[in-house]
Write a protein that holds these residues in place. Structure first.
Motif, mmCIF file in Angstrom:
data_model
loop_
_atom_site.group_PDB
_atom_site.id
_atom_site.type_symbol
_atom_site.label_atom_id
_atom_site.label_comp_id
_atom_site.label_asym_id
_atom_site.label_seq_id
_atom_site.Cartn_x
_atom_site.Cartn_y
_atom_site.Cartn_z
ATOM 1 N N GLU A 163 47.352 93.223 -4.286
ATOM 2 C CA GLU A 163 47.295 91.825 -3.286
ATOM 3 C C GLU A 163 47.073 90.703 -4.161
ATOM 4 O O GLU A 163 47.220 89.967 -3.848
ATOM 5 N N TRP A 164 46.370 90.867 -5.320
ATOM 6 C CA TRP A 164 46.000 89.883 -6.094
ATOM 7 C C TRP A 164 46.551 89.620 -7.545
ATOM 8 O O TRP A 164 46.936 88.367 -7.610
ATOM 9 N N VAL A 165 46.582 90.496 -8.392
ATOM 10 C CA VAL A 165 47.272 90.023 -9.807
ATOM 11 C C VAL A 165 48.780 89.774 -9.430
ATOM 12 O O VAL A 165 49.478 90.411 -8.453
ATOM 13 N N GLY A 166 49.007 88.747 -10.440
ATOM 14 C CA GLY A 166 50.402 88.270 -10.338
ATOM 15 C C GLY A 166 50.648 87.190 -9.354
ATOM 16 O O GLY A 166 51.801 86.480 -9.087
ATOM 17 N N ASN A 167 49.669 86.758 -8.457
ATOM 18 C CA ASN A 167 49.711 85.909 -7.357
ATOM 19 C C ASN A 167 49.008 84.354 -8.056
ATOM 20 O O ASN A 167 47.922 84.591 -8.659
#
Length: 481
Positions: A163-167
């Protein structure tokens, strides 16, 4: 006057006389019974002051009424029920000290209609939760909680990767709900099937949207949607419970699920039970999941909000969490001792819960007349204590709108002024579980990202819980390695 005329008027005269006597008696007894009850207003018929409460939010609602009526106690009508609201540290202390003497646990009928099976709606709160009492101590004692920490950490890591990494920007409020709900399904029921969890989460969203709304059961209302959500949740849970019972009967239960909350409750044997066991289990699991769906995720979201707004506080949390991270070997999961060392981080959480408490408070039923602050609270009345009567009161917290974790250093706030988890014999049994869940999640975010608010002006509104209007979008900046 002709006797026949008198006789013809006699029924009307008698009716008027009865009405007059009734009004007199009502006035006499009302004055006698209510001469010294707390001041306040019942608002409009049926809806009471619920609309005003929902529009203004609990903090402003409390401030207006304590200023107008009394700083100690006032009466109102919320969620279809006349209530006495006891205020301040003395009100909190009185309720916590008399939870089993003058007061009994109680939930409004409007809430029970949403959450429970119809046959439980008229049951007492203690009857509804009787099954939980047998297990809650065991599943939330330190020995059990120690086993949860690696699972919490492992799931938090997976959540961050997905849900978090890459955003560049993450809407914290909805994704934190997903994490806390997925974790509750895993720990309490060993349910990891994506379809089951997704359906339950969608149905709980319906409940949350209307549980504390004006209790009018008409098409299109939030309350009607909450009732629908409750029915869907109960049906989904009954399917899960039925499948688990079959696994137990067929001896196919995997080792990982043999000691979870659901499996242990299904092994209860009592032929004299008042209610159907599986429905009783479903009711109790609804309570556990509902707490996880909104309260913990709300706390997590607003902790991150305040860290994004206060870089100097974020720096101290980051330093503490990195000290813990550096003490671990590659891939090693967090353990009990690690969480115990997150002292400053917990102060930050406590200050968040002071400013934006996820829970409103709790209802009680008066089982014996009592006097508080010079006013009589009669038997049969309901009470409602709310965290908002003290948390932002400058008498107890100077500069109450300032975010200051140092308030919780040393001996901390004065007794009965800080009560996000209640107190006394009915203090929230999940307090320690929530502490671990929040801190483990916080560790996995802070050690990986810096946080910035994309909209510093985002407003917080009150539904059944405090909600950031835009979902709390945060810009996340990975730490350089």
């Amino acid at each position: 006057m002709d006797i026949e005329v008198i006789m013809s008027l006699f029924p009307s005269i008698l009716s008027l006389l009865i009405i007059a006597i009734s009004l007199f008696l009502c006035f006499f007894f009302f004055r006698k019974t209510n001469a010294n009850v707390p001041p306040g207003s019942s608002g409009w018929p049926v809806v009471g002051e619920s609309i005003r409460f929902l529009l203004s939010g609990p903090q402003k609602f409390i401030e207006e009424r304590t200023k107008k009526y009394s700083e100690d106690v006032f009466q109102t009508s919320l969620f279809g029920q006349k209530l006495a609201v006891l205020c301040g540290p003395q009100g909190n202390k009185f309720i916590f000290a008399n939870d089993t003497k003058l007061l009994a646990s109680w939930w409004p009928l409007s809430l029970r209609k949403v959450l429970f099976f119809p046959e439980f709606v008229q049951a007492t709160s203690d009857e509804v939760t009787a099954l939980t009492h047998d297990f809650m101590h065991d599943i939330l004692k330190p020995e059990a909680l120690k086993q949860y920490i690696p699972v919490m950490d492992s799931m938090a890591r997976e959540h961050v990767e997905v849900e978090w990494v890459g955003n560049e920007v993450v809407k914290v409020f909805p994704v934190s709900k997903k994490y806390t709900f997925d974790l509750a399904c895993r720990l309490f029921m060993s349910v990891v099937d994506v379809d089951h969890v997704t359906r339950l989460a969608e149905q709980f969203a319906l409940i949350a949207s209307g549980l504390f709304s004006v209790p009018i059961d008409l098409p299109g209302t939030a309350y009607r949607r909450a009732i629908k959500g409750g029915k869907l949740v109960r049906a989904e849970l009954m399917k899960i419970i039925g499948d688990r019972r079959n696994e137990i009967l067929e001896n196919k239960l995997q080792a990982a699920t043999r000691s979870d909350f659901l499996s242990r409750m299904l092994l209860v044997t009592d032929e004299n039970r008042k209610f159907d066991l599986e429905k009783e289990i479903a009711n109790n699991i609804i309570g556990l999941l509902f707490a996880s769906y909104d309260t913990t995720s709300t706390a997590v979201s607003f902790v991150l909000k305040y860290l994004a707004e206060n870089p100097h506080i974020y720096h101290e949390v980051y330093r503490e969490q990195m000290d813990i991270a550096k003490s671990k070997s590659e891939g090693e999961l967090l353990k009990w001792e690690d969480v115990q060392n997150m002292r400053y981080s917990w102060n930050v959480v406590c200050e968040t819960l002071r400013l934006i408490p996820p829970g409103l408070g709790a209802f009680r039923e008066v089982v014996k007349d009592f006097t508080f602050a010079g006013f009589t609270i009669p038997k049969g009345w309901k009470t409602f204590w709310m965290v908002h009567t003290t948390h932002k009161n400058p008498k107890y917290f100077p500069n109450p709108e300032t975010f200051d974790p140092s308030r919780f250093q040393g001996s901390g706030p004065a007794p009965y002024t800080y009560v996000p988890f209640g107190g006394g014999s009915r203090m929230c049994p999940g307090k320690e579980y929530a502490r671990l869940e929040i801190l483990v999640f916080l560790h996995n975010i802070v050690t990986k990202f810096k946080l910035e608010k994309t909209n510093p002006q985002e407003k917080i509104v009150f539904h059944s819980f405090p909600v950031p209007m835009e979902g709390l979008p945060l810009r996340i900046i990975p730490h350089s390695t």
